[in-house]
Design a protein around this motif. Structure first.
Motif, PDB file in Angstrom:
ATOM      1  N   THR A  14     -29.264 -29.466 -13.830  1.00 39.84           N
ATOM      2  CA  THR A  14     -29.719 -31.389 -14.212  1.00 39.84           C
ATOM      3  C   THR A  14     -29.418 -32.279 -13.413  1.00 39.84           C
ATOM      4  N   GLY A  15     -28.340 -31.889 -12.298  1.00 39.50           N
ATOM      5  CA  GLY A  15     -28.118 -32.700 -11.483  1.00 39.50           C
ATOM      6  C   GLY A  15     -29.642 -33.690 -10.714  1.00 39.50           C
ATOM      7  N   GLN A  16     -30.704 -32.392 -10.227  1.00 39.10           N
ATOM      8  CA  GLN A  16     -31.677 -33.023  -9.016  1.00 39.10           C
ATOM      9  C   GLN A  16     -32.621 -33.174 -10.661  1.00 39.10           C
ATOM     10  N   ALA A  72     -25.534 -33.751  -8.455  1.00 36.05           N
ATOM     11  CA  ALA A  72     -24.283 -32.921  -8.050  1.00 36.05           C
ATOM     12  C   ALA A  72     -25.287 -31.268  -8.016  1.00 36.05           C
ATOM     13  N   THR A  73     -23.551 -31.066  -7.386  1.00 35.30           N
ATOM     14  CA  THR A  73     -24.543 -29.161  -6.327  1.00 35.30           C
ATOM     15  C   THR A  73     -23.383 -28.057  -7.221  1.00 35.30           C
ATOM     16  N   THR A 275     -23.692 -30.868 -13.408  1.00 37.82           N
ATOM     17  CA  THR A 275     -24.452 -30.068 -13.363  1.00 37.82           C
ATOM     18  C   THR A 275     -25.214 -29.435 -14.798  1.00 37.82           C
ATOM     19  N   ALA A 276     -24.493 -29.825 -15.512  1.00 42.73           N
ATOM     20  CA  ALA A 276     -25.250 -29.544 -16.511  1.00 42.73           C
ATOM     21  C   ALA A 276     -25.969 -28.541 -16.667  1.00 42.73           C
ATOM     22  N   PRO A 277     -25.801 -27.133 -16.918  1.00 41.49           N
ATOM     23  CA  PRO A 277     -26.535 -26.935 -17.086  1.00 41.49           C
ATOM     24  C   PRO A 277     -27.426 -26.421 -18.633  1.00 41.49           C
ATOM     25  N   SER A 278     -26.684 -26.556 -19.477  1.00 40.19           N
ATOM     26  CA  SER A 278     -26.742 -26.220 -21.021  1.00 40.19           C
ATOM     27  C   SER A 278     -28.383 -27.271 -21.374  1.00 40.19           C
ATOM     28  N   ASP A 283     -34.892 -32.396 -21.224  1.00 37.38           N
ATOM     29  CA  ASP A 283     -34.861 -34.061 -21.223  1.00 37.38           C
ATOM     30  C   ASP A 283     -33.976 -35.397 -22.066  1.00 37.38           C
ATOM     31  N   VAL A 284     -32.805 -34.700 -22.268  1.00 37.08           N
ATOM     32  CA  VAL A 284     -31.670 -34.739 -23.371  1.00 37.08           C
ATOM     33  C   VAL A 284     -30.627 -36.140 -22.502  1.00 37.08           C
ATOM     34  N   ALA A 285     -30.261 -35.131 -20.906  1.00 39.79           N
ATOM     35  CA  ALA A 285     -29.099 -35.747 -20.739  1.00 39.79           C
ATOM     36  C   ALA A 285     -29.319 -37.257 -20.490  1.00 39.79           C
ATOM     37  N   ASN A 286     -28.188 -37.979 -19.674  1.00 40.10           N
ATOM     38  CA  ASN A 286     -28.351 -39.462 -19.509  1.00 40.10           C
ATOM     39  C   ASN A 286     -28.106 -39.763 -18.273  1.00 40.10           C
ATOM     40  N   PRO A 287     -28.955 -40.012 -17.656  1.00 40.75           N
ATOM     41  CA  PRO A 287     -29.361 -40.358 -16.161  1.00 40.75           C
ATOM     42  C   PRO A 287     -28.788 -41.820 -15.370  1.00 40.75           C
ATOM     43  N   MET A 288     -28.187 -42.543 -16.887  1.00 42.37           N
ATOM     44  CA  MET A 288     -27.174 -44.092 -16.064  1.00 42.37           C
ATOM     45  C   MET A 288     -26.695 -43.307 -14.971  1.00 42.37           C
TER      46      MET A 288
END
Length: 356
Positions: A14-16, A72-73, A275-278, A283-288
């Protein structure tokens, strides 16, 4: 630094994905700033394939350009694996200062009445991390030792950057190390804080011992604060300060290398989360936080770039205030939907400002 080039340090999971959202906002068609984005793949797969060679290539490019945006890595656990790219990047660019800023997000209730921004400015090297450790004896007589070190140049960098940041933001420099108990070791940072205070007489300065700093954080909620700290103290402080605002979604992290005049030479920005793999592909992670990290980099550019950075920051917070929120903030907006709204508002702001 070449303020027209931002080196993109790609990451994992998710980091990417969130890095790509931030780049959509930084695009010249949105920000109005003519930027180039050379990319380096720092995913775990790429780092393993090149035995970290790609990390050293990216660090050289970052050092030349002066600005970098990092996703994030993943840091693998095995001691014989590639390890963390962050350590290599910090060492190669000469990063001496890490800055993490917590700020209130509209509609998110902070803890303890904290409202004004709090920035923790800590050493990026030395102190408890990398210390030599050993044990002697056995049984109940076994004794553990650790030899730590800090450098005056790093203390000076932390203190000076803290006062520069406070001067720019109207904040108060607050806190400090345990200089009464450790006048030789921790007192070195306090000496440099006092010297920086003399160089910046307009900045409010309230030194405190580190334990008092923790205790007084909740009772100084009216002032924006900048807290200079040792490496481990700052690491712990960041983990406390950022969640005080109810979410770390509004917090970016900067690694900064200073030149001989103690001015920023290289700045690498990233989100404060992992990286929040879950959440990958949902399309729900916060990009702020990643978007704000990109906006922070624009603050080190020319006047046009700084104006674009301000527009992006305001667009993020105003979108949340108007109810455009991802699930972590109690809303229903998707990742791309939130970014689309930030893009729309950023363009609108820049168009209005240019008309004025």
């Amino acid at each position: 630094m070449n303020a027209k080039r931002i080196v993109v340090l790609e990451g994992d999971e998710t980091g990417q994905e969130l890095l790509e959202e931030a780049l959509r906002v930084l695009a010249p068609a949105v920000s109005g700033v003519d930027l180039e984005f050379p990319r380096y793949d720092l995913s775990l797969e790429s780092r393993r394939a090149t035995k970290n060679g790609i990390v050293f290539e990216a660090a050289a490019a970052l050092k030349e350009a002066g600005l970098g945006l990092k996703a994030a890595t993943i840091t693998p656990e095995g001691s014989d694996d590639v390890g963390s790219p962050n350590r290599i990047l910090r060492e190669e660019i000469g990063g001496r200062v890490i800055v993490r800023t917590g700020r209130r997000i509209p509609g998110v209730i902070p803890h303890g009445g904290v409202h004004a921004p709090i920035s923790v400015v800590r050493m990026a090297v030395g102190d408890a991390y990398g210390a030599k450790e050993w044990r002697e004896g056995d049984g109940e007589n076994e004794v553990a030792y650790r030899t730590e070190r800090i450098e005056r140049s790093v203390c000076r960098a932390v203190a000076e950057f803290a006062f520069q940041l406070a001067e720019r933001t109207g904040a108060k420099v607050f806190g400090g190390p345990k200089y009464t108990v450790s006048p030789v070791y921790e007192g070195m940072l306090k000496e440099e804080m006092d010297a920086a205070a003399e160089r910046h007489p307009a900045v409010r300065y309230e030194p405190q011992l580190i334990d008092a700093t923790f205790a007084l954080l909740l009772s100084t909620s009216g002032d924006p604060l900048v807290i200079p700290s040792l490496n481990r103290d700052g690491d712990i402080l960041s983990d406390l300060v950022l969640p005080l605002f109810g979410s770390i979604a509004g917090s970016e992290s900067l690694v900064i290398a200073l030149d001989e005049k103690l001015e920023p030479r290289t700045v690498m920005a990233e989100a404060a989360h992992g990286t929040a793999p879950s959440l990958k592909g949902k399309d729900v992670a916060n990009p702020m936080a990643m978007i704000l990290a990109g906006a922070a980099l624009l603050g080190y550019g020319d006047e046009q770039a700084q104006q674009a950075g301000r527009a992006i920051r305001e667009a993020c917070l105003e979108a949340v205030a108007d109810g455009i929120r991802t699930a972590d903030l109690g809303g229903s907006a998707g990742t791309r939907e939130f970014t689309d709204e930030v893009i729309r508002r950023t363009r609108q702001k820049l168009e209005v400002w240019s008309a004025l």
